[in-house]
Design a protein around this motif. Sequence first.
Motif, PDB file in Angstrom:
ATOM      1  N   LYS A   1       0.882  -1.180   0.000  1.00 55.46           N
ATOM      2  CA  LYS A   1       0.000   0.000   0.000  1.00 55.46           C
ATOM      3  C   LYS A   1       0.914   1.222   0.000  1.00 55.46           C
ATOM      4  O   LYS A   1       1.981   1.201   0.641  1.00 55.46           O
ATOM      5  CB  LYS A   1      -0.863   0.024   1.270  1.00 55.46           C
ATOM      6  CG  LYS A   1      -1.887  -1.100   1.369  1.00 55.46           C
ATOM      7  CD  LYS A   1      -3.169  -0.712   0.665  1.00 55.46           C
ATOM      8  CE  LYS A   1      -4.225  -1.790   0.724  1.00 55.46           C
ATOM      9  NZ  LYS A   1      -4.813  -1.965   2.032  1.00 55.46           N
ATOM     10  N   PRO A   2       0.524   2.285  -0.702  1.00 50.85           N
ATOM     11  CA  PRO A   2       1.401   3.459  -0.815  1.00 50.85           C
ATOM     12  C   PRO A   2       1.910   3.990   0.529  1.00 50.85           C
ATOM     13  O   PRO A   2       3.097   4.270   0.667  1.00 50.85           O
ATOM     14  CB  PRO A   2       0.520   4.496  -1.509  1.00 50.85           C
ATOM     15  CG  PRO A   2      -0.435   3.703  -2.313  1.00 50.85           C
ATOM     16  CD  PRO A   2      -0.700   2.464  -1.516  1.00 50.85           C
ATOM     17  N   ASP A   3       1.023   4.111   1.530  1.00 54.44           N
ATOM     18  CA  ASP A   3       1.478   4.679   2.804  1.00 54.44           C
ATOM     19  C   ASP A   3       2.488   3.771   3.489  1.00 54.44           C
ATOM     20  O   ASP A   3       3.395   4.227   4.184  1.00 54.44           O
ATOM     21  CB  ASP A   3       0.291   4.995   3.725  1.00 54.44           C
ATOM     22  CG  ASP A   3      -0.659   3.834   3.875  1.00 54.44           C
ATOM     23  OD1 ASP A   3      -0.478   2.843   3.154  1.00 54.44           O
ATOM     24  OD2 ASP A   3      -1.570   3.918   4.715  1.00 54.44           O
ATOM     25  N   GLN A   4       2.339   2.463   3.235  1.00 52.73           N
ATOM     26  CA  GLN A   4       3.262   1.481   3.799  1.00 52.73           C
ATOM     27  C   GLN A   4       4.661   1.635   3.171  1.00 52.73           C
ATOM     28  O   GLN A   4       5.664   1.713   3.881  1.00 52.73           O
ATOM     29  CB  GLN A   4       2.692   0.112   3.444  1.00 52.73           C
ATOM     30  CG  GLN A   4       3.128  -1.019   4.298  1.00 52.73           C
ATOM     31  CD  GLN A   4       2.360  -2.264   3.889  1.00 52.73           C
ATOM     32  OE1 GLN A   4       2.058  -2.475   2.713  1.00 52.73           O
ATOM     33  NE2 GLN A   4       2.063  -3.084   4.870  1.00 52.73           N
ATOM     34  N   LEU A   5       4.669   1.713   1.853  1.00 52.99           N
ATOM     35  CA  LEU A   5       5.947   1.869   1.141  1.00 52.99           C
ATOM     36  C   LEU A   5       6.616   3.186   1.556  1.00 52.99           C
ATOM     37  O   LEU A   5       7.828   3.222   1.823  1.00 52.99           O
ATOM     38  CB  LEU A   5       5.714   1.843  -0.376  1.00 52.99           C
ATOM     39  CG  LEU A   5       6.972   1.999  -1.234  1.00 52.99           C
ATOM     40  CD1 LEU A   5       7.925   0.828  -1.038  1.00 52.99           C
ATOM     41  CD2 LEU A   5       6.632   2.120  -2.718  1.00 52.99           C
ATOM     42  N   LEU A   6       5.812   4.228   1.641  1.00 47.63           N
ATOM     43  CA  LEU A   6       6.386   5.541   2.005  1.00 47.63           C
ATOM     44  C   LEU A   6       6.923   5.527   3.437  1.00 47.63           C
ATOM     45  O   LEU A   6       7.955   6.142   3.712  1.00 47.63           O
ATOM     46  CB  LEU A   6       5.332   6.636   1.843  1.00 47.63           C
ATOM     47  CG  LEU A   6       4.984   6.997   0.401  1.00 47.63           C
ATOM     48  CD1 LEU A   6       3.847   7.995   0.340  1.00 47.63           C
ATOM     49  CD2 LEU A   6       6.205   7.555  -0.328  1.00 47.63           C
ATOM     50  N   ALA A   7       6.217   4.811   4.319  1.00 43.77           N
ATOM     51  CA  ALA A   7       6.694   4.729   5.710  1.00 43.77           C
ATOM     52  C   ALA A   7       8.048   4.031   5.768  1.00 43.77           C
ATOM     53  O   ALA A   7       8.968   4.458   6.486  1.00 43.77           O
ATOM     54  CB  ALA A   7       5.666   3.987   6.562  1.00 43.77           C
ATOM     55  N   VAL A   8       8.181   2.964   4.964  1.00 45.59           N
ATOM     56  CA  VAL A   8       9.456   2.229   4.938  1.00 45.59           C
ATOM     57  C   VAL A   8      10.556   3.120   4.365  1.00 45.59           C
ATOM     58  O   VAL A   8      11.658   3.230   4.926  1.00 45.59           O
ATOM     59  CB  VAL A   8       9.304   0.914   4.110  1.00 45.59           C
ATOM     60  CG1 VAL A   8      10.670   0.273   3.875  1.00 45.59           C
ATOM     61  CG2 VAL A   8       8.390  -0.072   4.817  1.00 45.59           C
ATOM     62  N   VAL A   9      10.257   3.783   3.260  1.00 49.67           N
ATOM     63  CA  VAL A   9      11.253   4.644   2.598  1.00 49.67           C
ATOM     64  C   VAL A   9      11.710   5.743   3.560  1.00 49.67           C
ATOM     65  O   VAL A   9      12.908   6.009   3.713  1.00 49.67           O
ATOM     66  CB  VAL A   9      10.665   5.247   1.300  1.00 49.67           C
ATOM     67  CG1 VAL A   9      11.575   6.331   0.746  1.00 49.67           C
ATOM     68  CG2 VAL A   9      10.468   4.148   0.258  1.00 49.67           C
ATOM     69  N   LYS A  10      10.733   6.354   4.214  1.00 47.92           N
ATOM     70  CA  LYS A  10      11.046   7.438   5.147  1.00 47.92           C
ATOM     71  C   LYS A  10      11.930   6.925   6.289  1.00 47.92           C
ATOM     72  O   LYS A  10      12.878   7.586   6.713  1.00 47.92           O
ATOM     73  CB  LYS A  10       9.729   7.973   5.716  1.00 47.92           C
ATOM     74  CG  LYS A  10       9.819   9.372   6.233  1.00 47.92           C
ATOM     75  CD  LYS A  10       8.446   9.840   6.609  1.00 47.92           C
ATOM     76  CE  LYS A  10       8.558  11.100   7.442  1.00 47.92           C
ATOM     77  NZ  LYS A  10       7.284  11.512   7.997  1.00 47.92           N
ATOM     78  N   LYS A  11      11.602   5.712   6.733  1.00 50.02           N
ATOM     79  CA  LYS A  11      12.336   5.136   7.855  1.00 50.02           C
ATOM     80  C   LYS A  11      13.792   4.832   7.483  1.00 50.02           C
ATOM     81  O   LYS A  11      14.703   5.178   8.225  1.00 50.02           O
ATOM     82  CB  LYS A  11      11.627   3.846   8.297  1.00 50.02           C
ATOM     83  CG  LYS A  11      12.029   3.351   9.659  1.00 50.02           C
ATOM     84  CD  LYS A  11      11.049   2.298  10.135  1.00 50.02           C
ATOM     85  CE  LYS A  11      11.316   1.920  11.565  1.00 50.02           C
ATOM     86  NZ  LYS A  11      11.196   3.005  12.497  1.00 50.02           N
ATOM     87  N   VAL A  12      13.953   4.206   6.329  1.00 49.21           N
ATOM     88  CA  VAL A  12      15.317   3.785   5.988  1.00 49.21           C
ATOM     89  C   VAL A  12      16.163   4.925   5.422  1.00 49.21           C
ATOM     90  O   VAL A  12      17.389   4.908   5.512  1.00 49.21           O
ATOM     91  CB  VAL A  12      15.325   2.564   5.015  1.00 49.21           C
ATOM     92  CG1 VAL A  12      14.678   1.354   5.644  1.00 49.21           C
ATOM     93  CG2 VAL A  12      14.669   2.893   3.693  1.00 49.21           C
ATOM     94  N   LEU A  13      15.487   5.924   4.854  1.00 50.08           N
ATOM     95  CA  LEU A  13      16.257   7.064   4.335  1.00 50.08           C
ATOM     96  C   LEU A  13      16.565   8.085   5.427  1.00 50.08           C
ATOM     97  O   LEU A  13      17.424   8.943   5.266  1.00 50.08           O
ATOM     98  CB  LEU A  13      15.490   7.742   3.194  1.00 50.08           C
ATOM     99  CG  LEU A  13      15.711   7.169   1.798  1.00 50.08           C
ATOM    100  CD1 LEU A  13      14.873   7.916   0.789  1.00 50.08           C
ATOM    101  CD2 LEU A  13      17.168   7.197   1.374  1.00 50.08           C
ATOM    102  N   GLY A  14      15.831   7.962   6.515  1.00 41.55           N
ATOM    103  CA  GLY A  14      16.078   8.829   7.662  1.00 41.55           C
ATOM    104  C   GLY A  14      15.542  10.227   7.485  1.00 41.55           C
ATOM    105  O   GLY A  14      15.062  10.603   6.461  1.00 41.55           O
TER     106      GLY A  14
END
Lengths: 121, 642
Positions: free
Chosen positions: A108-121
């Motif tokens: 789901k888009p919000d899921q992918l964005l949450a992961v991206v935000k988390k790992v990119l810091g």
Amino acid sequence: MAKRIMTADDSASVRQMVGFTLKQAGYSVVEAADGREALDAIAASPVDMLITDLNMPGLDGIELIREVRKDPQCRFIPIIMLTTESQEGKKKEGKSAGATGWIVKPFKPDQLLAVVKKVLG
Amino acid sequence: MTQSNAKTRFVNGFKNGVRRIKDLLNRVRSAARKTQAAPPEAVAAALADYQAALVEAGRGSEDDFLRLGRELEAIYADVNDLVAETLTTIRRTAGNDAGAEESVLVKIDGLVRRSLEDLNRRRGQVSGRLERIDAVGKRLKGLDRLCSAMERLAMNLRVVGFNIRVESARSTDSQDMFGVVSERINRLSDNVGRNAGQIREDVRDAADRQLAAGEGISLGLKRLDGLASGASAAVSGSVRDIQTLMSGALSAIEGAETHLIAISRQIGEVVAGIQIHDSMSQRISHINKALEDAAALCAPDAGGELIRHGEVDERRFTAAHSIIELQIAQLRRIISDIETGHDATQTAFDLIREEIQGLAASLLDLKTDTAGDLSGEEAARDPFESLRTDLLGLRDLMTEASDLVDRIQETADAAVATTERLEGHMTEVDGIGFEIRMIALNAIIKAAHLGETGSALEVVAQEVNILSDETNRFVDRVKGVLDGVVKQVRELDVNGTGKEEERAAGGAADLASGIAEVAAAYDRFRDASARILGRAGELESEIARTLSDLGFLPSLCHELSKLLERMEEIAAMLRPRIREDLRSSVDEVNRLTERYTMRLERGVHRQLLEDAGPSPPDPERPPEERKKSPETDELGDNVELF
């Protein structure tokens, strides 16, 4: 400046949805239809993050990660496997190759964005 | 014991007999079926044809999925634009747009409050004027009493003048000396009496005018009180309208944000739905590979020479049949997933359409007549219209109040002009005081020259001197009162200078400008609302087109269902050649699990073979056994960060 994220997937519809999700959030997205194309594109111009499928023609996701990690510039970039595969053995293999995380499709888009935000810091 | 053994032997013999009969019957049935079954080569050929059709069906839909993705991107971009425009419109209207100039509503709020303050201040000033006019009136009454005293003084002077004339008549010297004095005193007495009369007349005129002015101001003040009360109600109404608009705007903003969140959630559902193409393609690829295995098992060269009636063949056909049955289940699941995905996508788009309607309707939270067709009570509830009406009412009240203050000022001016005439008497009164002193001194000196004969005149001269002192005291008192009156009246004038008028004019102009701004803001809001509603309508049409484009999913299901039927027919071709008792011994089926990449595929496999034999091992840890950090848990069951 927008972070540059590569999505490597042999499925055009998945690349399209990943691109759509990330562009909406302000990221710059580079697409590759297989591992070899992804490797060439990264060699030409480094990215801030890689989101790759596992099963791709030519160079698969695990091999792609191994190759990418050999590049000193890409040693520490986050790499997320985005795949239908959910076997523990494959996940371990991905982790050993240098993957940062694993997302089982569909996302789901919000899921992918949450992961991206988390790992990119 | 012997009986028991005999019984056991009989039972066993009976069982063996039954088994033999069953075996015989199976052989007979198998032989009968084989005579009706299609040749294995035909099954292998049918499978090869089938694979090509299945691959084509999977590939054929890719463009449709990509088109759906593009349509979704366009819809989401339009939704974002619509939300941005809606929020901008609401924020501009309510004035909480970050970085924007002072909002119309905030400006109007300050303006109406200042207008009321101005009105109250001017009312206070008018009330102050009334008090001063009353004070002037009291002073004038005092002056009137002094005029009476002056008239008495004039009388006394006349008496003294007469006495001097009588006494000076006694001798020629006295007459020569005091004849002039007597005449001067008489003239002075006339002068004092005339002045006193004139002052009294002017004082009474001034007092009448002050009284009239006071009454006029008093009436004006009452009217002003009424206006102030009306203005206060208009201001309260305006402030309430502004608060209604602000609160409506806030709720509209919250509503718009809620709609956007709901739309994003539904977009997420469509994004997930589109990914079914990837899942379907992979599963079709696995089905095709499995069917290749089945075809190989049916091909004459699969295991070397084909033995048509041997157990080896029966095992191979049973394996091929099991593989095909499993692929039937896998394909059935794909069709079911596409149907579910179609329903979910359709529902998501329907919900997006509803949310867009809600988003556009959130503008109506401001309770404005965006369509311009409200009337009567409905229009009265429109806070924009109500605000404009209240402001117009306030402007009229302020204009009326300003006119009233002007009229009060004119009244005060007239009173000032009348009172200024009194100022002229001060010089004359001053002159009288000086002249009477001169006369008194002259009389005393002359009486002294006369010696004994002038003793009576000296007494009278002293009397003149006393009157001179008395006159001077009166003159001082009259001067003091006149001075006080003039000063107070001038203060009236000073407090009503043009500065106030300018402020009043400025206030009315500000209100007029505020009304124009409210009208302009209202027009802008109406235009923007109409535009947003238009865009929302276009977006709904766009979604309706996308919804009709979703027809490719049922078509795909239909196509796959036909392929499912064909696969079932192929399975039926093999069915006469299989042996149920061999099903559990086929390894080829379990080897398929090595190709699976999805939990879905493994689930279908496990479910179908649950009763047929041992289930393949589950390579996935159940979610409850996974050790995940709380942070990763928040991301969802399908996410794991290493």
